[in-house]
Scaffold this motif. Sequence first.
Motif, PDB file in Angstrom:
ATOM      1  N   SER A   1     -32.876   7.243  13.521  1.00 44.31           N
ATOM      2  CA  SER A   1     -33.842   7.411  14.186  1.00 44.31           C
ATOM      3  C   SER A   1     -34.508   6.234  14.546  1.00 44.31           C
ATOM      4  O   SER A   1     -35.874   6.014  14.287  1.00 44.31           O
TER       5      SER A   1
ATOM      6  N   TYR B   1     -36.156   2.833  16.640  1.00 41.43           N
ATOM      7  CA  TYR B   1     -36.854   3.031  17.870  1.00 41.43           C
ATOM      8  C   TYR B   1     -36.025   3.182  19.066  1.00 41.43           C
ATOM      9  O   TYR B   1     -35.082   2.069  19.209  1.00 41.43           O
TER      10      TYR B   1
ATOM     11  N   ARG C   1     -35.176   8.431  18.274  1.00 35.64           N
ATOM     12  CA  ARG C   1     -36.745   8.950  17.676  1.00 35.64           C
ATOM     13  C   ARG C   1     -37.593   9.425  18.649  1.00 35.64           C
ATOM     14  O   ARG C   1     -38.471  10.260  18.450  1.00 35.64           O
TER      15      ARG C   1
END
Length: 266
Positions: free
Chosen positions: A140, A142, A146
């Motif tokens: 997850s 950036y 995410r």
Amino acid sequence: DNALQASGIETRGITRQDVDLLQPGAAETLAKLLEPGDSVVFVSARAPARNVPQLMENLRMAEAACAAFADVMPGHLLYISSDAVYADDANPVTENSPSAPSSPHGMMHAARELMLGATVTCPYAVLRPTLIYGADDPHSGYGPNRFRRQAANREPIALFGNGEEKRDHISVEDVARLAALVVQHRSAGVLNAVTGVSTSFYDVAALVAQHFSPPAEIKCLPRENAPSNPHRFFDISQCLTSFPEFRYTGVADGIADVHRKITGQE
């Protein structure tokens, strides 16, 4: 496994339940699972490595794997590394760009590449993916993964600054297909797994947001310092030369495909 099986190649997935590379006797356990001449795809890692202790854990895992490979030599080895091994200011990045990592994660992969290369005598390939996303990808970081999870939770998609940094994003399915080609051809050398198209994080967030009704909110958060290297671009000439029929999935199509898979709209 799926990409190789689709090509008619018999596979065996070795998981942490079969052998924990951080436990005593891991090298011997792994060696017993191998046959001389096997093609091995080494992807085991605790990632991302954010600090020195995590870096050292990953090196111990590679140490065990190297001991196993020295005992039972593969017929071909593919290591899944990362574009984090390159210098931050390398632009455009090619396979000939210097390996000059600035993060523990990049240092870990650079060291493991060297460890494996110093151990095996078989054809040895290194695949260096850029930022990976996908429906089944648990990470997850950036970027698309995410952003989608934030939108699915009815949270704003949070961007640093205006999300102006441009990065290359690659579908995990494309990485698997490329890895399968490397294994099939028993290729040797380094290949970047990158699409050759860099997109700003803001545009990536917008692509994710549009798949929700109402569209997910995009929230730009203030930050104290601007990024030292806001953009990274890649030259994919080597991939086009090595596998001229291979085509990467564009980020817009890839994000749409992830949404269809997760929502069951296939």
